[in-house]
Design a protein around this motif. Sequence first.
Motif, mmCIF file in Angstrom:
data_model
loop_
_atom_site.group_PDB
_atom_site.id
_atom_site.type_symbol
_atom_site.label_atom_id
_atom_site.label_comp_id
_atom_site.label_asym_id
_atom_site.label_seq_id
_atom_site.Cartn_x
_atom_site.Cartn_y
_atom_site.Cartn_z
ATOM 1 N N VAL A 91 0.877 -1.181 0.000
ATOM 2 C CA VAL A 91 0.000 0.000 0.000
ATOM 3 C C VAL A 91 0.905 1.218 0.000
ATOM 4 N N PRO A 92 0.422 2.367 -0.495
ATOM 5 C CA PRO A 92 1.261 3.564 -0.515
ATOM 6 C C PRO A 92 1.807 3.899 0.871
ATOM 7 N N PHE A 93 3.083 4.242 0.900
ATOM 8 C CA PHE A 93 3.767 4.681 2.121
ATOM 9 C C PHE A 93 3.847 3.573 3.177
ATOM 10 N N ALA A 94 3.721 2.325 2.749
ATOM 11 C CA ALA A 94 3.876 1.200 3.675
ATOM 12 C C ALA A 94 4.716 0.144 2.978
ATOM 13 N N CYS A 95 6.010 0.381 2.935
ATOM 14 C CA CYS A 95 6.909 -0.483 2.190
ATOM 15 C C CYS A 95 7.604 -1.480 3.119
ATOM 16 N N LEU A 96 7.843 -2.676 2.583
ATOM 17 C CA LEU A 96 8.470 -3.756 3.335
ATOM 18 C C LEU A 96 9.631 -4.310 2.526
ATOM 19 N N ALA A 97 10.452 -5.098 3.191
ATOM 20 C CA ALA A 97 11.513 -5.804 2.481
ATOM 21 C C ALA A 97 10.901 -6.923 1.652
ATOM 22 N N ALA A 98 11.359 -7.048 0.427
ATOM 23 C CA ALA A 98 10.879 -8.134 -0.432
ATOM 24 C C ALA A 98 11.511 -9.446 0.016
ATOM 25 N N GLN A 99 10.713 -10.484 0.052
ATOM 26 C CA GLN A 99 11.213 -11.797 0.438
ATOM 27 C C GLN A 99 12.133 -12.327 -0.660
ATOM 28 N N PRO A 100 13.404 -12.602 -0.351
ATOM 29 C CA PRO A 100 14.296 -13.125 -1.395
ATOM 30 C C PRO A 100 13.815 -14.481 -1.900
ATOM 31 N N ILE A 101 13.686 -14.619 -3.215
ATOM 32 C CA ILE A 101 13.311 -15.883 -3.850
ATOM 33 C C ILE A 101 14.360 -16.198 -4.899
ATOM 34 N N MET A 102 14.953 -17.373 -4.798
ATOM 35 C CA MET A 102 16.048 -17.767 -5.677
ATOM 36 C C MET A 102 15.655 -19.013 -6.450
ATOM 37 N N ASP A 103 15.366 -18.845 -7.745
ATOM 38 C CA ASP A 103 14.933 -19.953 -8.599
ATOM 39 C C ASP A 103 16.104 -20.900 -8.865
ATOM 40 N N LEU A 104 15.850 -22.195 -8.694
ATOM 41 C CA LEU A 104 16.847 -23.231 -8.988
ATOM 42 C C LEU A 104 16.161 -24.358 -9.763
ATOM 43 N N PRO A 105 15.744 -24.102 -11.005
ATOM 44 C CA PRO A 105 15.030 -25.133 -11.770
ATOM 45 C C PRO A 105 15.890 -26.381 -11.930
ATOM 46 N N ILE A 106 15.243 -27.551 -11.787
ATOM 47 C CA ILE A 106 15.965 -28.822 -11.875
ATOM 48 C C ILE A 106 15.645 -29.451 -13.228
ATOM 49 N N PRO A 107 16.640 -29.647 -14.078
ATOM 50 C CA PRO A 107 16.361 -30.206 -15.413
ATOM 51 C C PRO A 107 15.943 -31.659 -15.339
ATOM 52 N N PHE A 108 15.332 -32.132 -16.411
ATOM 53 C CA PHE A 108 14.927 -33.539 -16.486
ATOM 54 C C PHE A 108 16.138 -34.344 -16.939
ATOM 55 N N ASP A 109 16.997 -34.657 -15.980
ATOM 56 C CA ASP A 109 18.274 -35.325 -16.253
ATOM 57 C C ASP A 109 18.459 -36.422 -15.223
ATOM 58 N N GLY A 110 18.334 -37.675 -15.681
ATOM 59 C CA GLY A 110 18.390 -38.803 -14.765
ATOM 60 C C GLY A 110 19.692 -38.917 -14.003
#
Length: 350
Positions: free
Chosen positions: A294-313
Amino acid sequence: MLALPPRSLKSRFLMTLSGLALASAAAPALVAQSGLQFDVIAFDDVVMQGGSVAQGCSMSFGLVVNTGTVPIPLNTWQNGLTFGTSTAAVNGMWLNQYNPFGGNPMLMPGQAFGHDDPLLTSLLNPGETLLHPTSALALSFQLAGGPVGTTQQFALYAQAGDKRARIDTQVTFVSQVTCDQLSAKRFSAVHSDAEVATLGPSCELPTGALTLKAIGAGDWGGTTTVLSGNMPVIGNPHFALTVEGVLENQIGQPHVLVVGLPSAPFAIQGCSVWIDFAAPTFLKAGTIGVYCPVPFACLAAQPIMDLPIPFDGSLVGAVLAAQWTVLTPLASNGLFAASNGLRIKIGQAP
């Protein structure tokens, strides 16, 4: 001489992941948690609106029954792993596990909790009792926009501890607005080959602990045949890690995720480290961002780190460790604070 372009973070991660898979090829299988066993009673035949304009169908989806010999902490259930696939692309899918009671109550042997729909409760066995017989939310299935006039098969996986239940559900997509559950079935959990487990704490910020956990990133948006989930299996493009904690006074500070092989804990500047730095490691860096709900109510963004796992047996059986740090002069050691370590074992695509 022309300089070679730097490899992307994703390609470097995949190369590191392959190296770690080789390094951990002899990793032992998961040790069965003696006495832990559960069944899931869930809807297996659903009719809902399909098409691109569908608003979606969100269902309180089932019951969980403790069929083992030891109590199941409901936080273990809530923090478990999920994954799923469909036979045709849909606009969005999401499977979640919940502990609706707060705290960390125990589901004792012979007890069940979840949605008290008669289709579900009729499948309880004699002697099994429903804990708090209300519409408690144990499992939620959210679905949007499949091809109208077709019936598609969904394979959904819910894990707690080292056990995983496969829930087979068919969904018929129609043109009218509806969300009907027609029948239910009971599904038993079996031993899982995938794992995410906490190795132990490290050093917290003055505002409290930093908790690294697995999530499914990108749950909505675009068409998909793979349900974004937090289960580390090959072919899961949505596997990611995130950090929970109070970070409002860390906005703009650099942070680093380290992925490598597990190590016995050792101390650096008073912080426990769970990564073997003698083996290959992968680093993913960023800065703590900001968002303003909301305006004038800022928070720290939650860090999200993508680590996609390939289809590799070749990655099946790889055992990794991950840990997150934020570089900040406000840490107790004046340099950095760190999350818990995570142990991640990559399994087969279920």
